[in-house]
Design a protein around this motif. Structure first.
Motif, PDB file in Angstrom:
ATOM      1  N   LEU A  33      -4.931   2.356  12.729  1.00  0.00           N
ATOM      2  CA  LEU A  33      -3.873   2.460  12.114  1.00  0.00           C
ATOM      3  C   LEU A  33      -3.950   3.429  10.428  1.00  0.00           C
ATOM      4  O   LEU A  33      -5.061   2.124  10.115  1.00  0.00           O
ATOM      5  CB  LEU A  33      -3.011   1.110  12.893  1.00  0.00           C
ATOM      6  N   GLU A  34      -2.722   3.341   9.966  1.00  0.00           N
ATOM      7  CA  GLU A  34      -2.913   3.796   8.743  1.00  0.00           C
ATOM      8  C   GLU A  34      -1.755   3.050   8.223  1.00  0.00           C
ATOM      9  O   GLU A  34      -0.651   3.191   8.216  1.00  0.00           O
ATOM     10  CB  GLU A  34      -2.675   4.708   7.140  1.00  0.00           C
ATOM     11  N   GLY A  35      -1.700   2.341   7.541  1.00  0.00           N
ATOM     12  CA  GLY A  35      -0.886   1.493   6.571  1.00  0.00           C
ATOM     13  C   GLY A  35      -0.925   2.064   4.804  1.00  0.00           C
ATOM     14  O   GLY A  35      -1.177   3.090   4.449  1.00  0.00           O
ATOM     15  N   GLU A  36       0.226   1.265   3.928  1.00  0.00           N
ATOM     16  CA  GLU A  36       0.357   1.673   2.824  1.00  0.00           C
ATOM     17  C   GLU A  36      -0.527  -0.216   1.940  1.00  0.00           C
ATOM     18  O   GLU A  36       0.865  -0.737   1.757  1.00  0.00           O
ATOM     19  CB  GLU A  36       1.427   2.285   2.793  1.00  0.00           C
ATOM     20  N   ALA A  37      -1.277   0.682   1.310  1.00  0.00           N
ATOM     21  CA  ALA A  37      -2.062  -0.806   0.668  1.00  0.00           C
ATOM     22  C   ALA A  37      -1.121  -1.101  -0.750  1.00  0.00           C
ATOM     23  O   ALA A  37      -0.866   0.016  -1.336  1.00  0.00           O
ATOM     24  CB  ALA A  37      -3.402  -1.125   0.035  1.00  0.00           C
ATOM     25  N   ASN A  38      -0.951  -2.448  -1.062  1.00  0.00           N
ATOM     26  CA  ASN A  38      -0.066  -2.670  -2.399  1.00  0.00           C
ATOM     27  C   ASN A  38      -0.203  -3.908  -2.282  1.00  0.00           C
ATOM     28  O   ASN A  38      -0.620  -5.061  -1.689  1.00  0.00           O
ATOM     29  CB  ASN A  38       1.716  -2.415  -1.768  1.00  0.00           C
ATOM     30  N   GLN A  39      -0.097  -4.316  -3.550  1.00  0.00           N
ATOM     31  CA  GLN A  39       0.009  -5.766  -3.760  1.00  0.00           C
ATOM     32  C   GLN A  39       1.304  -7.013  -3.209  1.00  0.00           C
ATOM     33  O   GLN A  39       1.907  -6.129  -3.259  1.00  0.00           O
ATOM     34  CB  GLN A  39       0.227  -6.184  -5.791  1.00  0.00           C
ATOM     35  N   VAL A  40       0.568  -7.847  -2.779  1.00  0.00           N
ATOM     36  CA  VAL A  40       1.739  -8.189  -2.168  1.00  0.00           C
ATOM     37  C   VAL A  40       2.891  -8.879  -2.836  1.00  0.00           C
ATOM     38  O   VAL A  40       4.490  -9.063  -2.149  1.00  0.00           O
ATOM     39  CB  VAL A  40       1.151  -9.179  -0.939  1.00  0.00           C
ATOM     40  N   GLY A  41       2.759  -9.331  -4.212  1.00  0.00           N
ATOM     41  CA  GLY A  41       4.013 -10.693  -4.112  1.00  0.00           C
ATOM     42  C   GLY A  41       4.582  -9.170  -4.460  1.00  0.00           C
ATOM     43  O   GLY A  41       5.337  -9.989  -4.556  1.00  0.00           O
ATOM     44  N   PRO A  42       4.483  -8.694  -5.693  1.00  0.00           N
ATOM     45  CA  PRO A  42       5.548  -7.449  -6.014  1.00  0.00           C
ATOM     46  C   PRO A  42       5.885  -6.375  -5.349  1.00  0.00           C
ATOM     47  O   PRO A  42       7.404  -5.634  -5.447  1.00  0.00           O
ATOM     48  CB  PRO A  42       5.436  -6.932  -7.325  1.00  0.00           C
ATOM     49  N   THR A  43       5.673  -6.758  -3.869  1.00  0.00           N
ATOM     50  CA  THR A  43       6.481  -5.327  -3.717  1.00  0.00           C
ATOM     51  C   THR A  43       7.373  -5.567  -1.607  1.00  0.00           C
ATOM     52  O   THR A  43       7.333  -6.678  -1.063  1.00  0.00           O
ATOM     53  CB  THR A  43       4.960  -5.042  -2.170  1.00  0.00           C
ATOM     54  N   PRO A  44       8.199  -5.460  -2.090  1.00  0.00           N
ATOM     55  CA  PRO A  44       9.795  -5.969  -1.367  1.00  0.00           C
ATOM     56  C   PRO A  44       8.946  -5.955   0.449  1.00  0.00           C
ATOM     57  O   PRO A  44       8.066  -4.931   1.093  1.00  0.00           O
ATOM     58  CB  PRO A  44      11.298  -5.589  -1.671  1.00  0.00           C
ATOM     59  N   MET A  45       9.586  -6.251   1.486  1.00  0.00           N
ATOM     60  CA  MET A  45       9.251  -6.372   2.415  1.00  0.00           C
ATOM     61  C   MET A  45      10.460  -5.314   2.655  1.00  0.00           C
ATOM     62  O   MET A  45       9.103  -4.532   3.165  1.00  0.00           O
ATOM     63  CB  MET A  45       9.742  -7.998   3.067  1.00  0.00           C
ATOM     64  N   GLU A  46      10.711  -4.785   2.590  1.00  0.00           N
ATOM     65  CA  GLU A  46      11.785  -3.841   3.070  1.00  0.00           C
ATOM     66  C   GLU A  46      10.645  -2.503   2.261  1.00  0.00           C
ATOM     67  O   GLU A  46      10.659  -2.302   1.143  1.00  0.00           O
ATOM     68  CB  GLU A  46      12.980  -3.015   2.247  1.00  0.00           C
TER      69      GLU A  46
END
Lengths: 414, 414
Positions: A222-235
Motif C-alpha cells: 500500500l502507498e500513502g502520503e507521509a507527513n508530519q502528524v501534528g500539523p496535518t488535518p485528518m481530512e
C-alpha cells in the motif's frame, strides 16, 4: 523375530530429539534454527554424523537436501522415503519438522539393531528450507526436487538482510553436487506434530490426514502520503497504515463471512517510515488463506480483493497485490492413508481421520508418489512457538506407526 | 537609512539554503542529516564557518548547541535569540529546521553589510537534536538548555545501533565546555516552515502561531497467542495484530468522534514474530494525540483507552499502556505574537493567525522567555519528507518578517 512385535526405542528417540534441541536453543524453551544459518549447519552436521553412525549412504544435492539410504535386498525396486526438515521458525518449537527426521532415523536404528532387512531400500531425508520464514517460498527443497519449483528462482531469493539463498547455501557448505531432481519412489511417509488442537480435543494419539488443505499466499503493498502528524488535518490524509488496518480486519472476518472450511490470517506487516510522528506512507502485509476446498478459497480471495480495492480507493492509498503462491489442496494416496489408519489400529493407538491445516514437504511429494502422513498431538494445539510440546509417549507412538508403515511398504514387491 | 525599508537578500538566503542542502542530500531531493552523524558534523562545520565570516562570537555548549553572538551597543541588556536546528528526519526535507537557522544568519548579514547597530546583542542558535528520530526525546538541546530535560539523561540515550548520545557528540567534536544552562533572554523568535496545508489553503504567506498544540504520546503493548495459522481454527484465536488493527482504526476515528481541534495518529508499529504463517503474539504501536485544548486531548484519550480495553478484552489480548509523554499546549507571548502579525502587515504580506501542530525548540524557549514563531507555507502541506518544499519567495518573505521583528526587539531598551 515376529515383525509385528517390533517397537522403536522411545528413550533413544527422546535423546536424539533432546540433543537436536540444544542447537539454536532459545531461553523460552524453543529453538531458532532458520534455514541456512550457522545453527542450521550445526543441525545438519549432527544429523550427518548420525547417518554415518548407521553406515547409511549419504547424499547431499544441489539444494542442500540431505539423503541417507539404507540398502534393501532388491535395489532395483524404488525405495521408501521418509523425512521432514531440521530448520525452524524464528523462536520456533523443538518438534516441528525435527520429529519427522528423528522418527525415521529411530526406525532405521531399530531395523539396524534387530538385523532386519527389507526388500526395498529406505531413504531418510532432511529437506532444505521447509519453513520459508527466512527465504520465501516455503518447502523449497522438496519443491525443487519434485520439479514444482525452479531451482534458480529459489537460489536468487534474498532474506531481509539481502543475503542470497545460494550464497548462504554455499557459505554453510551444503551446496552438494547431486542434481536436485526426483527419482522413482515407492512411497513417502512424513511424520509430524499436528500443530492444531484436534487430536487433543478428541483425545486421540495418532492423526491420519487424508490430505493437506490448499495454501494461498498474497503480498499486499500500500502507498500513502507521509507527513508530519501534528500539523496535518485528518481530512485529506492518505494513511497507509489505516488502510492496512481495515484490510487486516477484512481478512480476519473472511472465514465467518464465507462459511465452510476456511482460515485466513495476516501474520506479517512492515510499516514505513515507522516513526511515531510521521503518517505512514508505505505498508506491506501478507495474507494466508487455507481451505480443503480450492474453489472456496479462490472465491474467498476474490471477495477479499474487492474489499481491498474499495478500501484502497476510499483511503486514496494505491494498492499493489502479488499472488505469491497458490498450492492446491493435496489428497493423499488412499491406500497409504488406510495403511496408516490400519497400522494405528493394529498397534492399538486411538486415531483420528482428519485434514492437515499446515503445508508440509509431503505436499510436493504427493505430486510424484504415493504419500501419507502421521500426526501426533500438539500440547494446547500450539506450534511454531517456543512452548510447542508433544509428550515423549506420543512421539514414541507415532514412530511406532511410522516403523510398521515403512516396514509394510518396504517389503512390498509389487 | 530608513530602517523600515531594510530588506534581506533573498538570493543570498537561497544560496545558503542550497549549500546546506548538499550535505546529506538524498536522491529524492531531500536531506538525511540525523543528529550527531557525520552529516550533522559537516553541516555544523559549514555553519560555524559562516558565523566566523560574520565575525560573530561563537560558543559551543556541552550539549553541542552552537551560538553565534553579534554584540549590541549595550551588552548589559539580555539579547534577542533566534534559531532552530540543522538536523533532519531520515529522508527529511531541505527546509525543516534549516530555514530557522539560515533565516537569522541572513538577518545578521543584512545588518552587517548595512552597518546597522542594535541596542541589544543578537544571538543565532543551532539547537542539537531537535528531531529526536535518532535519539529520543526530541528537542533535546533546547530542552536541556532551558532546564526542562536532564543533561545526563540525554547523554545516555542510545540509537538503534546502541550508539550513545554523548559518545557520538564527542566523536563529531561538538561536546563544548560551556555549560548548557539558560541565561537571560529578552525575546526568542523561531522561523520555520508550516509543515501543514493551512497557509497554502488560505493563500497566505506568513503564519503567526499563537502557540503550539499539546503533545501526548502513548505506547501500547498487546499480547496474543502465537500459533501456526493453518491448523488453528479462527474461533479461540488471540491475534494481537487484529486487536491492534481495531485500535488503529479507533485512533483514526477519534478526532471525528470527539469533534473540536484534535489530531490522532498511529505512526509506528512492531509486530512479532512477524512471520506470514504464525498468528502474531506481540504488537507494539504508538499513539500521538495533539490539540490546542489540553483537556479535550485528555478526554479523547480517556475515551480511546476505554475502547482499547474493550477490544483487548474481546480479543483476549492483554494490553499494557505507557503514557510516554504529555506536553501541555504552549501559548506564546501575546505581545511578541502581535509583533509578528503587525510586522507582516507592515511589510504587506498576507498572514494567518493560527496554531502550530508540530513541536519546536520554541516550546522550551517559551517556558523561559517571551517567544514567537514565524511560519511560511509548505508546498502541498508536506514536511519530514524528501519532497518537502517552500518557494524561495516565501523564504525571503519570512526572513524579512524575522528581520524586522528582531530589529524591533533588539532596539527595545526596556
Amino acid at each position: 523375530m515376529n515383525l509385528s512385535e517390533l517397537r522403536i526405542d522411545g528413550k533413544r528417540l527422546q535423546k536424539t530429539l533432546e540433543e537436536m534441541a540444544i542447537i539454536g536453543a532459545t531461553p523460552g524453551g524453543g529453538v531458532q534454527r532458520l534455514t541456512l544459518t550457522d545453527e542450521d549447519k550445526q543441525a545438519r552436521d549432527l544429523f550427518i554424523q548420525w547417518l554415518q553412525d548407521l553406515s547409511l549412504n549419504v547424499t547431499i544435492d544441489e539444494m542442500g537436501n540431505i539423503f541417507g539410504k539404507r540398502e534393501g535386498l532388491n535395489d532395483d525396486l524404488p525405495p521408501i522415503v521418509s523425512g521432514s526438515h531440521l530448520d525452524s521458525q524464528p523462536k520456533g518449537g523443538r518438534f516441528d519438522g525435527v520429529l519427522g527426521v528423528m522418527g525415521p532415523l529411530e526406525v532405521l536404528w531399530t531395523l539396524h539393531e534387530n538385523n532386519i532387512e527389507t526388500v526395498r531400500s529406505i531413504v531418510i531425508v532432511d529437506w532444505t528450507n521447509e519453513e520459508g520464514s527466512r527465504f520465501a517460498p516455503c518447502m523449497a527443497g522438496s519443491g525443487v526436487w519434485a520439479g514444482a519449483l525452479d531451482r534458480n528462482g529459489v537460489y536468487q531469493r534474498t532474506d531481509l538482510n539481502e543475503a542470497c539463498f545460494i550464497d548462504e547455501l554455499e557459505r554453510i557448505g551444503y551446496r552438494g553436487e547431486t542434481p536436485a531432481t526426483k527419482w522413482p519412489i515407492h512411497a513417502y511417509y512424513e511424520y509430524h506434530i499436528e500443530q492444531g488442537p484436534n487430536l487433543e480435543r478428541e483425545r486421540k494419539i495418532i492423526g491420519v490426514p487424508k490430505g493437506i488443505v490448499c495454501l494461498h499466499w498474497y503480498d499486499i503493498y500500500l502507498e500513502g502520503e507521509a507527513n508530519q502528524v501534528g500539523p496535518t488535518p485528518m481530512e485529506g490524509r492518505h494513511d497507509a497504515l489505516c488502510a492496512a488496518a481495515e484490510m487486516i480486519l477484512k481478512v480476519n472476518h473472511l472465514p465467518e463471512k464465507m462459511g465452510g472450511n476456511l482460515v485466513a490470517t495476516v501474520g506479517e506487516i512492515q510499516n514505513y517510515p515507522n516513526s511515531r510522528n510521521i503518517i505512514p506512507d508505505k505498508v506491506h502485509f501478507t495474507v494466508d488463506i487455507r481451505s480443503w476446498d480450492d474453489v472456496h478459497a479462490v472465491n474467498a480471495w476474490d471477495d477479499l480483493r474487492r474489499d481491498f480495492e474499495v478500501i484502497a480507493d476510499q483511503r486514496g492509498c494505491p494498492i499493489d497485490i502479488e499472488e505469491t503462491c497458490r498450492v492446491g489442496h493435496a489428497s493423499f494416496d488412499e491406500r497409504l492413508v488406510k495403511r496408516v489408519l490400519d497400522t494405528a489400529e493394529e498397534l492399538e493407538y486411538s486415531n483420528l481421520y482428519m485434514v492437515s491445516g499446515a503445508g508440509h514437504d509431503a505436499s510436493y511429494m504427493n505430486q510424484i508418489t504415493a504419500t501419507a502422513m502421521i500426526f501426533v498431538p500438539s500440547l494446547n494445539g500450539r506450534s511454531h512457538v517456543e512452548v510447542e510440546n508433544t509428550s515423549w509417549k506420543d512421539c514414541e507412538a507415532g514412530a511406532n506407526v511410522l516403523l510398521h508403515c515403512i516396514l509394510k511398504s518396504a517389503n512390498e514387491t509389487g
